[in-house]
Design a protein around this motif. Structure first.
Motif, short mmCIF file in Angstrom:
data_model
loop_
_atom_site.label_atom_id
_atom_site.label_comp_id
_atom_site.label_asym_id
_atom_site.label_seq_id
_atom_site.Cartn_x
_atom_site.Cartn_y
_atom_site.Cartn_z
N THR A 243 83.60 -65.73 -37.67
CA THR A 243 84.55 -66.61 -36.98
C THR A 243 85.54 -67.15 -38.00
O THR A 243 85.33 -67.02 -39.22
N SER A 244 86.59 -67.77 -37.50
CA SER A 244 87.58 -68.38 -38.40
C SER A 244 86.95 -69.47 -39.27
O SER A 244 87.48 -69.78 -40.35
N ARG A 247 86.44 -68.83 -42.91
CA ARG A 247 87.60 -68.96 -43.79
C ARG A 247 88.06 -70.41 -43.92
O ARG A 247 88.36 -70.90 -45.01
N THR A 248 88.11 -71.13 -42.79
CA THR A 248 88.73 -72.47 -42.78
C THR A 248 87.74 -73.61 -43.03
O THR A 248 88.14 -74.70 -43.43
N LYS A 249 86.46 -73.36 -42.74
CA LYS A 249 85.41 -74.39 -42.78
C LYS A 249 85.65 -75.50 -41.77
O LYS A 249 85.08 -76.60 -41.89
N ASP A 250 86.48 -75.23 -40.78
CA ASP A 250 86.70 -76.17 -39.67
C ASP A 250 85.87 -75.69 -38.49
O ASP A 250 86.15 -74.64 -37.91
N ASP A 251 84.81 -76.45 -38.14
CA ASP A 251 83.91 -76.00 -37.08
C ASP A 251 84.26 -76.60 -35.72
O ASP A 251 83.50 -76.48 -34.75
N THR A 252 85.41 -77.26 -35.63
CA THR A 252 85.77 -77.93 -34.37
C THR A 252 86.56 -77.04 -33.42
O THR A 252 86.62 -77.29 -32.22
N SER A 253 87.20 -75.99 -33.94
CA SER A 253 88.05 -75.14 -33.11
C SER A 253 88.14 -73.76 -33.77
O SER A 253 88.96 -73.55 -34.66
N VAL A 254 87.26 -72.85 -33.35
CA VAL A 254 87.16 -71.57 -34.05
C VAL A 254 87.50 -70.40 -33.12
O VAL A 254 87.49 -70.52 -31.90
N VAL A 255 87.80 -69.27 -33.75
CA VAL A 255 88.03 -68.01 -33.03
C VAL A 255 87.03 -66.99 -33.56
O VAL A 255 86.75 -66.96 -34.77
N GLY A 256 86.49 -66.17 -32.66
CA GLY A 256 85.49 -65.17 -33.06
C GLY A 256 86.08 -63.78 -33.23
O GLY A 256 87.04 -63.42 -32.53
N TYR A 257 85.49 -63.01 -34.15
CA TYR A 257 85.98 -61.65 -34.46
C TYR A 257 84.79 -60.71 -34.63
O TYR A 257 83.77 -61.08 -35.22
N SER A 258 84.95 -59.48 -34.18
CA SER A 258 83.89 -58.48 -34.40
C SER A 258 84.51 -57.10 -34.51
O SER A 258 85.66 -56.87 -34.10
N SER A 259 83.75 -56.17 -35.09
CA SER A 259 84.17 -54.76 -35.10
C SER A 259 82.97 -53.88 -34.76
O SER A 259 81.83 -54.17 -35.13
N PHE A 260 83.27 -52.82 -34.02
CA PHE A 260 82.27 -51.86 -33.55
C PHE A 260 82.77 -50.44 -33.75
O PHE A 260 83.98 -50.18 -33.73
N LEU A 261 81.82 -49.53 -33.91
CA LEU A 261 82.08 -48.09 -33.77
C LEU A 261 81.54 -47.64 -32.43
O LEU A 261 80.49 -48.11 -31.99
N LEU A 262 82.23 -46.71 -31.79
CA LEU A 262 81.68 -45.98 -30.64
C LEU A 262 81.52 -44.54 -31.14
O LEU A 262 82.49 -43.90 -31.54
N LYS A 263 80.28 -44.05 -31.11
CA LYS A 263 80.03 -42.77 -31.77
C LYS A 263 79.14 -41.86 -30.93
O LYS A 263 78.44 -42.33 -30.01
N GLU A 264 79.19 -40.60 -31.26
CA GLU A 264 78.30 -39.63 -30.63
C GLU A 264 76.88 -39.86 -31.13
O GLU A 264 76.67 -40.18 -32.31
N LYS A 265 75.92 -39.70 -30.24
CA LYS A 265 74.53 -39.88 -30.65
C LYS A 265 74.10 -38.72 -31.54
O LYS A 265 74.42 -37.58 -31.28
#
Length: 266
Positions: A243-244, A247-265
């Protein structure tokens, strides 16, 4: 047809090639790839689109891993933040400007998609969009001479978009990039709770779970990809979540981020 100009260089990411190169070098020094297998057949990635200082590391992981594969084009799909759109706009320019050099837009392929899907139009104003533009320097860095397709959506049923994603997945020359951030401006604990719903919905490929608290701004694109992944029997791998606050160390108003792969089994 002209060029897709940069709209957020200097704010979401640096204007200079040297600074972007430093960012990517720093990101790549900050992790070791335990599972960078040559057999990793990545068909799509889900990546965030905030400023590089917040979510660049998370996005870079997915690009680094997917670059082990060869593709002819990257199709970037992101939500519109600046203007209201019915359906989606596909960029009908000849090239896409980045600080690392221009990317060639696959205009022929883009026109074919526009003909095939009634929800696709071309609205130039829609392509001043950061959700897609923030991806372009990563694409240029990792897939130097690849062609790009840019699709920015507004009010659109994920089932409709999923039909297009189905077609994109039929062609193994395509890498699909779905751009989304997660929850916005909650306290840290609540953000994590809501984001966890999104992460689980993706990993479990559970379309109903998205509607129980997932507040991703690119939820339409993510749900479209999840629906297509079920049909094609592809699996997701979560690479990174943060989450933001990290980086900011501000826990009152944060934004979340993620990354994924979609792959063949395997």
């Amino acid at each position: 047809m002209g060029q897709r100009e940069m709209a957020v260089a200097g704010s979401f990411y640096p204007k200079s090639k040297e600074e972007i190169d430093k960012f990517i070098e720093y990101f790549n020094q900050s992790f070791s790839l335990k599972n960078a297998s040559d057999n990793l057949k990545v068909r799509a990635i889900i990546v965030p689109h905030a400023g590089y200082i917040y979510s660049g590391f998370t996005a870079n992981l997915a690009y680094n891993l997917s670059s082990k594969n060869r593709y002819k084009r990257v199709v970037v799909i992101g939500p519109s933040h600046k203007i209201y759109i019915e359906g989606a706009s596909i960029a009908l320019y000849e090239s896409f400007k980045t600080p690392l050099g221009d990317l060639k837009i696959d205009l022929e392929y883009s026109l074919k998609l526009k003909e095939a899907y009634s929800f696709l139009t071309f609205i130039p104003e829609a392509h001043k969009e950061h959700s897609t533009e923030t991806q372009a320097p990563f694409i240029k860095n990792y897939f130097e001479d690849i062609k790009i397709v840019e699709l920015v959506y507004g009010k659109l049923d994920f089932n409709e978009l999923s039909k297009l994603v189905d077609e994109l997945l039929e062609n193994k020359d395509n890498l699909i990039v779905i751009s989304t951030d997660l929850s916005h401006f909650y306290k840290l604990e609540e953000a994590k709770r809501l984001d966890n719903i999104c992460l689980n919905a993706i990993l479990k490929r559970d379309l109903e779970l998205f509607d129980k608290g997932c507040e991703a701004c690119g939820k339409v694109g993510v749900k479209a990809l999840v629906k297509s992944s079920i049909k094609k029997d592809l699996e997701f791998e979560l690479l990174h979540y943060c989450t933001s606050y990290d980086r900011t160390k501000d826990d009152t108003s944060v934004v979340g981020y993620s990354s994924f792969l979609l792959k063949e089994k395997v």
